[in-house]
Scaffold this motif. Structure first.
Motif, PDB file in Angstrom:
ATOM      1  N   VAL A 202       0.831  -1.209   0.000  1.00 48.88           N
ATOM      2  CA  VAL A 202       0.000   0.000   0.000  1.00 48.88           C
ATOM      3  C   VAL A 202       0.872   1.269   0.000  1.00 48.88           C
ATOM      4  N   PRO A 203       1.905   1.390   0.868  1.00 47.01           N
ATOM      5  CA  PRO A 203       2.809   2.543   0.755  1.00 47.01           C
ATOM      6  C   PRO A 203       3.478   2.648  -0.619  1.00 47.01           C
ATOM      7  N   ALA A 204       3.834   1.495  -1.224  1.00 45.18           N
ATOM      8  CA  ALA A 204       4.437   1.527  -2.559  1.00 45.18           C
ATOM      9  C   ALA A 204       3.448   2.096  -3.579  1.00 45.18           C
ATOM     10  N   ALA A 205       2.172   1.679  -3.463  1.00 45.14           N
ATOM     11  CA  ALA A 205       1.139   2.187  -4.371  1.00 45.14           C
ATOM     12  C   ALA A 205       0.932   3.689  -4.175  1.00 45.14           C
ATOM     13  N   LEU A 206       0.951   4.139  -2.916  1.00 48.80           N
ATOM     14  CA  LEU A 206       0.784   5.569  -2.630  1.00 48.80           C
ATOM     15  C   LEU A 206       1.952   6.375  -3.190  1.00 48.80           C
ATOM     16  N   MET A 207       3.166   5.804  -3.184  1.00 50.72           N
ATOM     17  CA  MET A 207       4.314   6.513  -3.747  1.00 50.72           C
ATOM     18  C   MET A 207       4.167   6.637  -5.260  1.00 50.72           C
ATOM     19  N   ALA A 208       3.621   5.606  -5.897  1.00 47.16           N
ATOM     20  CA  ALA A 208       3.367   5.679  -7.338  1.00 47.16           C
ATOM     21  C   ALA A 208       2.302   6.740  -7.635  1.00 47.16           C
ATOM     22  N   VAL A 209       1.271   6.795  -6.803  1.00 44.58           N
ATOM     23  CA  VAL A 209       0.226   7.825  -6.946  1.00 44.58           C
ATOM     24  C   VAL A 209       0.842   9.214  -6.772  1.00 44.58           C
ATOM     25  N   SER A 210       1.729   9.344  -5.777  1.00 42.80           N
ATOM     26  CA  SER A 210       2.408  10.613  -5.523  1.00 42.80           C
ATOM     27  C   SER A 210       3.155  11.096  -6.764  1.00 42.80           C
ATOM     28  N   LEU A 211       3.875  10.184  -7.404  1.00 44.03           N
ATOM     29  CA  LEU A 211       4.646  10.511  -8.606  1.00 44.03           C
ATOM     30  C   LEU A 211       3.725  10.916  -9.756  1.00 44.03           C
ATOM     31  N   ILE A 212       2.644  10.147  -9.946  1.00 47.56           N
ATOM     32  CA  ILE A 212       1.703  10.430 -11.045  1.00 47.56           C
ATOM     33  C   ILE A 212       1.047  11.795 -10.859  1.00 47.56           C
ATOM     34  N   VAL A 213       0.594  12.089  -9.632  1.00 51.51           N
ATOM     35  CA  VAL A 213      -0.049  13.378  -9.342  1.00 51.51           C
ATOM     36  C   VAL A 213       0.909  14.527  -9.630  1.00 51.51           C
ATOM     37  N   PHE A 214       2.168  14.350  -9.218  1.00 55.49           N
ATOM     38  CA  PHE A 214       3.160  15.416  -9.425  1.00 55.49           C
ATOM     39  C   PHE A 214       3.403  15.662 -10.912  1.00 55.49           C
ATOM     40  N   VAL A 215       3.489  14.588 -11.697  1.00 60.25           N
ATOM     41  CA  VAL A 215       3.754  14.724 -13.136  1.00 60.25           C
ATOM     42  C   VAL A 215       2.547  15.340 -13.849  1.00 60.25           C
ATOM     43  N   ILE A 216       1.324  15.024 -13.404  1.00 63.98           N
ATOM     44  CA  ILE A 216       0.113  15.577 -14.032  1.00 63.98           C
ATOM     45  C   ILE A 216       0.126  17.104 -14.000  1.00 63.98           C
ATOM     46  N   GLY A 217       0.653  17.672 -12.904  1.00 66.04           N
ATOM     47  CA  GLY A 217       0.682  19.126 -12.781  1.00 66.04           C
ATOM     48  C   GLY A 217       1.824  19.788 -13.516  1.00 66.04           C
ATOM     49  N   SER A 218       2.575  19.021 -14.308  1.00 67.96           N
ATOM     50  CA  SER A 218       3.804  19.525 -14.928  1.00 67.96           C
ATOM     51  C   SER A 218       3.605  20.813 -15.724  1.00 67.96           C
ATOM     52  N   GLY A 219       2.499  20.883 -16.496  1.00 67.47           N
ATOM     53  CA  GLY A 219       2.284  22.033 -17.360  1.00 67.47           C
ATOM     54  C   GLY A 219       1.978  23.318 -16.610  1.00 67.47           C
ATOM     55  N   MET A 220       1.670  23.218 -15.309  1.00 66.82           N
ATOM     56  CA  MET A 220       1.295  24.407 -14.532  1.00 66.82           C
ATOM     57  C   MET A 220       2.444  24.960 -13.693  1.00 66.82           C
ATOM     58  N   TYR A 221       3.532  24.219 -13.589  1.00 64.56           N
ATOM     59  CA  TYR A 221       4.595  24.623 -12.668  1.00 64.56           C
ATOM     60  C   TYR A 221       5.467  25.740 -13.249  1.00 64.56           C
ATOM     61  N   LYS A 222       5.939  26.595 -12.374  1.00 60.82           N
ATOM     62  CA  LYS A 222       7.032  27.513 -12.702  1.00 60.82           C
ATOM     63  C   LYS A 222       8.330  26.751 -12.468  1.00 60.82           C
ATOM     64  N   LYS A 223       9.129  26.598 -13.502  1.00 56.13           N
ATOM     65  CA  LYS A 223      10.367  25.821 -13.380  1.00 56.13           C
ATOM     66  C   LYS A 223      11.556  26.730 -13.675  1.00 56.13           C
TER      67      LYS A 223
END
Length: 705
Positions: A202-223
Motif C-alpha cells: 500500500v505505501p508503494a502504491a501511494l508513492m506511485a500515486v504521488s509521482l503520477i499526481v506530481f507529473v500531471i501538474g507539470s504544465g502548470m509549474y514555474k520551473k
C-alpha cells in the motif's frame, strides 16, 4: 516557464504539490511503522541488530537531502530531480514489498523462507533506494512549492508552508494507523502469514500515486533552470576569501566590511552577496538541533515513560506506542488554528511577530514540554516498585502447601497460611542473609541457597524441608506496558500451559515457569497434564490485565482432583494515567507548529534563488544533528532518575533559546529577490554601456555644449 493559473488566490500548481507530499509522507511513515517488527518477526533479527539498522536507515534519510539539493540546484533543477528520485523511491518501495513475500523462497511450502539471505538482500536494496529517494526529494519539494508564488504573494506563500506541513502530518497520522492494521491480516499462497506484502504494498502504491499526481501538474509549474555547480563555486569562493584574508592579515591592509569581501579580487559581487545570505542563515541554524534533540524523544523517552503508565482513559484504552499519534492529531488541529486565528490576533494587537521570534517561542514551548514531562515522571516514580541494587536481594515467600509456614529473615519473621504470600518483597543485604523455615511440630530448617545480588527471588514453600528458591528475572516494570505472567505447578507431575498463543513447556512439579508477557485484557489459558482427568475443566481465564503488572498463577488441586488457579500479584499495575502526557504533547506540538513551519518558510524566503534547496537541506540536517545530540547526552550522563534527564534537556534548550533570541535580535531580514533584481539591473546597464560606447560619449558631449 509556464503561465501560473490561480485558484482562491493561490497558484493551482501547489495543490498538486500538496497532494504529492501527502501521498509521499503516507508512503514513508507507513513503511517505517512496519520496519522494526518486519526485522524481528520476518527476518528473525534480534532487537539490537534491528534497532541499529532502523536508526541507520533513518539517519541516511536525513543525510541524503544534501545530495538531492546539490543535484537540484546545480544540475537537473528541482522538477526533474523530484521526478527522477521519486522513480527511484517507488522502485525501492516495490523492492521491499517483494522482499516480504514469504512464498518467494518458500519452495517446500513449510511457511518459512528457505533462503532468508535473499529477503535480507532485497530489503537492504529497497531501504537504500528509499533513503536516496525520500532524502533526495525532501528539500526540493518544499522549495519547489515556494517557487510557484509571485512577488507580493508572501502571505499566500507563508500559508502554503503551513498547509504543506499539515499534509506531512496528515499522511503520517493515517499511515501509522492503517499499515499496522494491514499487517495483522493473514495472506499467502501456500501458507498463511502476517500480510507484510500488503502492508508494504500500500505505501508503494501511494508513492506511485504521488509521482503520477506530481507529473500531471507539470504544465502548470514555474520551473527555474539550474545555474551550474553552485556548491563548487561557493566552496571555492569561501576558501579563497579565507586564504586571501590570512595572506593580508597585516595592519597595513585596510579592513573590509565582511570577511567574504576578501574574495572580491577573483569572484563577482553577485556570488559574494548570495553566499553572504546563505552563511547568515546557516549561522542561525547552529542552535537549532537542540530543538530536534527534544522533539524526537517523543518516539523514545516519552514512549518509554508511557509504558509505566495506565492506558485506560475514560472508556477507551490505548497502548503506549499509540501515544505518539497525539502529536500528529494535534498538528492537524493546531496548524489551521495558529495560522487562521492566533497569528491574525497577534497582528491585530500591533505586535511584530517575526519568523525568528516565532521560532524562539517554539523553542521555549518545547523546553516547557520537558518540564511537564519531568513533573509527570515525578508522579510516576512515586508509584513504581523499588528493585534491589548493588549488594541487595529481595525475597517474597509464597506458601503453596496446606499448612501454616513460618519464615525467619534477618530482623523479621513472617507466617504465611496455606496458599498465601508475604505482602511485599523484603530487601536484605546478601552478605548477611540467613533464612529458616519452620512449622508447628517440625524442626527449624535452614534455606541453603546462593542468592544472586541485584535480583528478586520467590521462596516457594510447602513443608519445612520442602522449598524451592526461584529467581524472578524481573528487575524493572514489564516493557511496553505489557503484563508478566508465570505459573507455579503444585501438582505432582510437570504440565504445559498455553496462554493467548504462547506456550509454557514442562513446568516441573513445585517449581515456577519463566515470565511471558501479554498486552492488556482478559486472557484465556489451557492446562495440559496427565494428572487432569477428562471430566475436569482445564480452560480458565485471567482477571482483567491492565498495564505493567506481573502475576504468579499457582495451579493447585481441588478436593475433587481438578485443577484450580490462584492468582498472586508480584508487581502492581500502573496507576498514573497516560492522559497526564497530553499537556506535554500539547506544548511540544505548539512549539513544533511555530518552530518547524516557520523554519521551512524562513529558510526559503531568505535564500537566494539558486540556493533554496541547499538551505532546505541545511534545515533538514539540523534534525540529524539533533538525534546525535540525544545519543551523546543520554550516553554521557547516566541519570539515576529519569526526571533529572528531562530537566537537563529542558535547561539546555532554554539556554539555547536565549542564545538564539540574542542572535535573532541582530539578524536583518532581507529580500533576496530585490537584491538579485538590482544586480540584474546593474548587469543590464553595464551590458548596454559596453555594447554601445557612444551612448556615454553623446551624453558627455551634450553636457559640455
Amino acid at each position: 516557464m509556464s503561465v501560473p493559473k490561480n485558484c482562491f488566490g493561490y497558484p493551482l500548481s501547489i495543490f498538486f504539490i500538496v497532494v504529492n507530499e501527502f501521498c509521499e509522507r503516507f508512503s514513508y511513515y507507513g513503511m517505517r511503522a512496519l520496519l522494526i517488527l518486519y526485522f524481528q518477526r520476518f527476518l528473525g533479527w534480534n532487537d539490537n541488530l534491528g534497532t541499529a539498522i532502523y536508526h541507520t536507515f533513518v539517519a541516511l534519510c536525513y543525510l541524503t537531502p544534501i545530495l538531492g539539493a546539490l543535484v537540484a540546484d546545480s544540475w537537473l533543477g528541482k522538477f526533474k530531480t523530484i521526478v527522477s528520485l521519486s522513480i527511484v523511491y517507488t522502485i525501492g518501495q516495490v523492492v521491499i514489498a517483494v522482499s516480504s513475500i514469504n512464498d518467494l523462497t518458500d519452495f517446500n511450502h513449510d511457511g518459512t523462507p528457505d533462503s532468508i539471505s535473499v529477503h535480507v538482500a532485497l530489503s537492504m536494496i529497497g531501504l537504500i533506494l528509499i533513503a536516496l529517494g525520500t532524502g533526495g526529494i525532501k528539500p526540493c519539494v518544499s522549495a519547489f512549492g515556494g517557487d510557484q508564488f509571485e512577488e507580493g504573494q508572501e502571505k499566500q506563500r507563508n500559508r502554503f508552508f503551513s498547509i504543506f506541513y499539515l499534509a506531512i502530518n496528515a499522511g503520517s497520522l493515517l499511515s501509522t494507523i492503517i499499515t499496522p492494521m494491514l499487517r495483522v491480516q493473514v495472506c499467502g499462497i501456500h501458507s498463511k502469514q502476517a500480510c507484510y506484502p500488503l502492508a508494504f504494498g500500500v505505501p508503494a502504491a501511494l508513492m506511485a500515486v504521488s509521482l503520477i499526481v506530481f507529473v500531471i501538474g507539470s504544465g502548470m509549474y514555474k520551473k527555474f533552470k539550474p545555474q551550474g555547480n553552485i556548491m563548487s563555486k561557493v566552496a571555492k569562493c569561501i576558501g579563497f576569501a579565507i586564504k586571501n584574508r590570512i595572506r593580508h592579515r597585516s595592519k597595513k591592509f585596510p579592513k573590509r566590511e565582511h570577511w567574504l569581501d576578501w574574495a572580491s579580487e577573483k569572484y563577482d559581487e553577485r556570488l559574494i552577496s548570495q553566499i553572504k545570505m546563505v552563511t547568515r542563515v546557516m549561522f542561525l541554524y547552529i542552535p537549532l538541533p537542540m530543538f530536534w534533540a527534544l522533539f524526537d524523544q517523543q518516539g523514545s523517552r516519552w514512549t518509554l515513560q508511557a509504558t509505566t503508565m495506565s492506558g485506560k482513559i475514560g472508556i477507551i484504552e490505548i497502548q503506549p506506542d499509540q501515544m505518539q499519534t497525539v502529536n500528529a492529531i494535534l498538528i492537524v488541529i493546531m496548524v489551521p488554528i495558529v495560522d487562521a486565528v492566533v497569528y491574525p490576533l497577534i497582528a491585530k494587537c500591533g505586535l511584530n511577530f517575526t519568523s525568528l521570534k516565532k521560532m524562539t517561542v517554539g523553542m521555549f514551548l518545547a523546553s516547557m514540554a520537558f518540564v511537564a514531562a519531568a513533573i509527570v515522571q515525578v508522579e510516576i516514580d512515586k508509584t513504581l516498585p523499588v528493585f534491589p541494587k548493588g549488594n541487595e536481594v529481595q525475597i517474597k515467600a509464597l506458601n503453596i502447601g496446606n499448612n501454616n509456614m513460618t519464615m525467619s529473615f534477618p530482623g523479621t519473621t513472617v507466617t504465611c497460611g496455606p496458599m498465601s504470600q508475604t505482602k511485599e518483597f523484603m530487601t536484605f543485604n546478601v552478605d548477611n542473609l540467613s533464612v529458616n523455615i519452620s512449622s508447628t511440630g517440625s524442626p527449624v530448617a535452614p534455606v541453603t541457597h546462593n542468592f544472586e545480588s541485584g535480583h528478586r527471588h520467590t521462596l516457594l514453600v510447602w513443608a519445612p524441608n520442602n522449598y524451592q528458591v526461584v529467581k524472578d528475572g524481573l528487575n524493572q516494570k514489564p516493557e511496553k506496558g505489557r503484563n508478566g505472567i508465570r505459573f507455579v505447578n503444585a501438582f505432582g507431575q510437570s504440565f504445559n500451559v498455553t496462554m493467548d498463543g504462547e506456550v509454557y513447556n514442562n513446568v516441573s512439579s513445585h517449581n515456577a515457569s519463566e515470565y511471558l508477557f501479554f498486552s492488556s485484557g482478559i486472557k484465556s489459558f489451557t492446562i495440559n497434564s496427565p494428572e487432569i482427568s477428562q471430566q475436569c475443566a482445564n480452560e480458565f481465564k485471567t482477571s482483567y490485565l491492565e498495564f505493567g503488572s506481573a502475576f504468579t498463577y499457582v495451579i493447585t488441586r481441588k478436593s475433587d482432583g481438578c485443577p484450580e488457579p490462584r492468582a498472586f500479584e508480584d508487581i502492581s499495575p500502573n496507576t498514573v494515567s497516560m492522559a497526564l502526557q497530553i499537556p506535554q504533547y500539547f506544548l511540544l506540538t505548539c512549539g513544533e507548529v511555530v518552530f518547524s513551519v516557520t523554519g521551512l518558510e524562513f529558510s526559503y524566503s531568505q535564500a537566494p534563488s539558486n540556493m533554496k534547496s541547499v538551505l532546505q537541506a541545511g534545515w533538514l540536517l539540523t534534525v540529524a544533528v539533533g538525534n546525535i545530540i540525544v545519543l551523546i547526552v543520554a550516553g554521557a550522563g547516566q541519570f539515576s532518575e529519569q526526571w533529572a534527564e528531562y530537566v537537563l534537556f529542558a535547561a539546555l534548550l532554554l539556554v539555547v533559546c536565549v542564545i538564539f533570541a540574542i542572535m535573532a535580535r541582530f539578524y536583518t531580514y532581507i529580500n533576496p529577490a530585490e537584491i538579485e533584481a538590482q544586480f540584474d539591473k546593474d548587469d543590464k546597464k553595464d551590458y548596454l554601456e559596453k555594447s554601445n560606447p557612444y551612448t556615454k560619449l553623446d551624453s558627455v558631449s551634450q553636457t559640455q555644449m
